[in-house]
Design an enzyme around this catalytic site. Structure first.
Site, PDB file in Angstrom:
ATOM      1  N   ASP A 462      39.255  46.253  29.208  1.00 39.49           N
ATOM      2  CA  ASP A 462      39.816  47.349  30.006  1.00 39.49           C
ATOM      3  C   ASP A 462      40.975  48.010  29.261  1.00 39.49           C
ATOM      4  OD1 ASP A 462      40.174  48.984  32.184  1.00 39.49           O
ATOM      5  OD2 ASP A 462      40.462  47.358  33.632  1.00 39.49           O
ATOM      6  N   ASP A 532      35.440  53.927  38.156  1.00 40.89           N
ATOM      7  CA  ASP A 532      35.966  53.090  39.236  1.00 40.89           C
ATOM      8  C   ASP A 532      35.450  53.570  40.592  1.00 40.89           C
ATOM      9  OD1 ASP A 532      37.324  51.282  37.746  1.00 40.89           O
ATOM     10  OD2 ASP A 532      39.300  52.165  38.030  1.00 40.89           O
TER      11      ASP A 532
HETATM   12  C1  DGJ Z   1      40.202  49.142  36.143  1.00 44.69           C
HETATM   13  C2  DGJ Z   1      38.749  48.806  36.085  1.00 44.69           C
HETATM   14  O1  DGJ Z   1      37.977  49.946  35.974  1.00 44.69           O
HETATM   15  C3  DGJ Z   1      38.382  47.994  37.325  1.00 44.69           C
HETATM   16  O2  DGJ Z   1      36.995  47.751  37.359  1.00 44.69           O
HETATM   17  C4  DGJ Z   1      39.161  46.708  37.307  1.00 44.69           C
HETATM   18  O3  DGJ Z   1      38.739  45.926  36.228  1.00 44.69           O
HETATM   19  C5  DGJ Z   1      40.653  47.018  37.237  1.00 44.69           C
HETATM   20  N1  DGJ Z   1      40.963  47.918  36.179  1.00 44.69           N
HETATM   21  C6  DGJ Z   1      41.434  45.752  37.061  1.00 44.69           C
HETATM   22  O4  DGJ Z   1      42.767  45.968  36.846  1.00 44.69           O
END
Ligand code: DGJ
Length: 714
Positions: A462, A532
């Site tokens: 991430d 997301d």
């Molecule tokens: C952003 C990601 O896109 C989510 O799926 C998740 O992993 C969060 N970060 C966790 O902080």
């Protein structure tokens, strides 16, 4: 062995498509199946004369020679120098302060580079020790070309430093016409908006200046109103990139792309070179559908790692949306038990597992397990998850740091920052300066140990913020503006080193969802967390847009709890939307009723039956949510013997209403064999019928979906 294989590929391609690079007098034709990129040499200079349909290859296309308001013709390697009547791809400052470049051709040759026929145009400055080589590779079966440039300081004198103000991957020229641009426009949670706009005089810039690619992705398509032909281009880079498209008053286009040198420069010392990332580009005479299919083929065959590109991706479970940071061993084991029962293959633990990580204010940088949440460490839990038959995966955010972390307390100088300037945090985090070797070594060691000490089969990588204050004060001032380029070099190096040591681990490129989708990452990680946003309706738009330029087996799609049942959306519908790429489940499955678990088990089993087509088939986007209230995407095997069509209704189409009349009542399919008979339910049709007349659109009502299977009758 590798050399023999490469030679066979080259020979096969030449047998099927002829010689890709043909020289006739002063004309060079670079030819794919359907396209030609033509260059012409005049008075020791090299000019692009045509890029488009292969039919034009037989003529020596004379470009409209003069650009408006300028006595000059656009050259193949436009530089900063002479009149400012073009967008340069090389801009440099020599030690005596001269800022103009004048290139002469030294040599033009055809070489085989990475098994691709490549035109190599070697040039150098008429006076100063700067060599500039433009490479153009041809990939005939994918209707694709690749361009990149190497600039070298050829001086022998120790004091002759060249400052590079700009070094792009290449320039393209297109003959005058009326042009339209298709590109992505978006933001976080609304990524990959598919937009088409007419170009008018001036420059349209798509770019990233903070390493984030939510607003635009490094991809564009160009079309004309009277023709079905489509041109496409992509920059293969994960840092700051740009694509500039300039239309002159007479309608001609110049397109340049590569690393965005905004607030960036390179200091080339004697003997040093810099090679740009690639910009790939091509032309499809039959429109966006074929353009997209060519791009997918190219990305899978020539960008992604050959050892992972065709591997079937497992169905994963991740509790992030159900639990956020509140995770602990027993709860995860309970999820894993249910996950196994419904058919999940990979269990992934998200953010929150490491030291101090109660929320997003602390912990980033300290990559050891939080023993409050996992008193036995991770391995006993992983062991129990493995015993159920599930693989285990884990979330990391290696490039970031919280001020509230042991790492920051020990090394406050390891972040990107300027002295005397406010440090901007975003999600309470700062960015580690990945250009620094000590940062590199520390993070590399942390990631390496995590992988070496645990049975981890999947990494979700991430990155949740954009760049600010990109200062690197520990190096000489003339090196400080290289920081972004050196950061990305080290990022790529780290992923490559980890992958070399742990080749069985799947890597997912996350970045707050669609914050870093590009071919630089896809060359190193096999899948992308698309967004997301997990609302199935929004996802129909996001996923349709993503598929414009990225393959379906890289597009991770989850069902997730919160939005299902809103506006009557069913769990089945959410699954059908998540079927479009690599399926994942993100719901709170411990709260699911028996009936919901049964639905999930049935849908996951159904996905496993068709995922070889979805992940590895030819994608045909038949109906766009951006153009109506229906969506249809078809996935067909390369041989055309099997196909699956996913269909969705958005808002209700009322029978007999005006909106209904605007929609075709039939769905014409694609990519089938015309003379083959296909079984569709209890009926059979020829491929020709299905492609020219089509299937009736049978879905009725809002938010309804169906999966149609087609099989060739032997
Ligand atoms: C952003 C990601 O896109 C989510 O799926 C998740 O992993 C969060 N970060 C966790 O902080």
């Amino acid at each position: 062995m590798k050399r023999v294989l490469i030679l066979c590929c080259v020979l096969l391609s030449q047998y099927l498509y002829g010689q890709p690079i043909v020289n006739r007098g002063n004309i060079w034709n670079l030819e794919t199946k359907n396209a030609v990129y033509q260059l012409r040499i005049d008075n020791g200079r090299i000019y692009p004369t045509y890029f488009g349909d292969i039919a034009a290859a037989s003529t020596d296309h004379i470009q409209d020679r003069i650009r408006p308001n300028s006595p000059h013709t656009l050259e193949e390697i436009p530089v900063r120098g002479s009149f400012a009547d073009k967008m340069p791809v090389v801009e440099a400052v020599f030690p005596d302060g001269v800022r103009d470049i004048e290139l002469k051709i030294d040599k033009i040759s055809v070489q085989t580079i990475d098994s691709k026929e490549t035109l190599v145009i070697e040039t150098s400055d008429r006076h100063y020790a700067l060599a500039v080589t433009q490479y153009i590779s041809v990939i005939p079966d994918c209707d694709m070309f690749e361009k990149w440039i190497t600039a070298t300081n050829t001086s022998k004198s120790r004091k002759f430093n060249i400052k590079i103000d700009n070094l792009l991957s290449g320039s393209l020229y297109m003959t005058p016409d009326r042009y339209f641009l298709t590109h992505h426009s978006g933001q976080w949670l609304r990524e990959f908006g598919h937009r088409k706009t007419e170009l008018t005089g001036g420059i349209k810039t798509l770019q990233s200046r903070d390493f984030m690619t939510f607003a635009n992705t490094p991809w564009a398509m160009i079309s004309t109103p009277n023709d079905t032909g489509v041109w496409y281009m992509q920059v293969q880079y994960s840092g700051n990139w740009r694509l500039d498209i300039e239309q002159t008053h007479n309608g001609s286009l110049q397109i340049v792309g590569g690393i965005n040198f905004w607030d960036t420069s390179l200091d080339l010392n004697p003997g040093q070179s810099h090679t740009t990332p690639k910009m790939n580009f091509g032309y499809a005479p039959e429109g966006e559908q074929r353009a997209t299919q060519s791009i997918h083929r190219y990305v899978r065959q020539h960008v992604m790692n050959p050892s992972t590109t065709n591997k079937i991706r497992p169905v994963l479970y991740n509790s992030w949306y159900a639990t956020t940071f509140n995770i602990e061993e027993n709860q995860q084991l309970e999820f894993a038990k249910i996950a196994k029962e419904i058919g999940i293959e990979l269990f992934v633990i998200d953010d929150g597992w490491f030291k101090g990580r109660k929320n997003d204010r602390a912990g980033l940088g300290d990559w050891s397990v939080d023993t409050n949440k996992f008193p036995n460490g991770l391995s006993p839990m992983i062991g129990r998850i493995n015993e159920t038959g599930l693989d285990f995966g884990i979330w990391v955010e290696p490039e970031m740091i919280n001020e509230n972390s042991d790492l920051y307390r020990a090394h406050p100088d390891w972040i990107l920052e300027f002295p005397n300037r406010t440090k901007d945090t975003w999600r309470h985090q700062l960015t580690l300066n990945f250009a620094r070797e000590d940062v590199y070594q520390y993070i590399y060691k942390s990631m390496r140990e995590l992988l070496a000490n645990h049975n981890i089969k999947f990494i979700k990588w991430d990155r949740n913020r954009g760049l600010s204050q990109p200062g690197w004060s520990s190096v000489a001032i003339e090196k400080q503006r290289e920081v972004r380029i050196r950061y990305i070099e080290n990022l790529y190096r780290m992923i490559e080193e980890l992958r070399a040591e742990f080749p069985d681990v799947i890597f997912e490129n996350c970045s707050s969802g669609g914050g870093r989708p590009d071919l630089g990452m896809l060359a190193r990680m096999e899948q992308t967390w698309t967004s997301d946003q997990t609302d199935p309706i929004d996802r129909l738009y996001i996923q349709y847009g993503y598929l414009s330029c990225f393959p379906a087996n890289t597009m991770v799609c989850w069902t997730s709890g919160t939005d299902v049942h809103k506006a009557g959306i069913t769990l089945e519908f959410a699954f059908d939307v998540a079927f479009q790429g690599v399926l994942g489940i993100g719901n709170n499955i411990s709260r699911w009723s028996k009936e919901q678990r049964e639905i999930a088990a049935r849908k996951i089993a159904q996905y496993k039956e068709i995922r070889h087509l979805i992940q590895n088939g030819i994608v045909s986007r038949l109906q766009s949510p951006f153009e109506g209230n229906r969506v249809a995407i078809q996935y067909t095997s390369e041989s055309g013997d099997e196909s699956v069509v996913l269909c969705y209704n958005l808002a209700e189409v009322v029978d007999g209403a005006t909106s209904d009349a605007l929609q075709s009542q039939r769905l014409k399919l694609d990519a089938l064999q015309p003379d083959t008979t296909y079984q569709v339910g209890d009926k059979s049709f020829t491929g020709k019928y299905l492609m020219e007349i089509g299937l009736p659109w049978t879905l009725k009502g809002s938010y309804k979906s169906c999966v149609i299977n087609l099989k060739a009758v032997k």
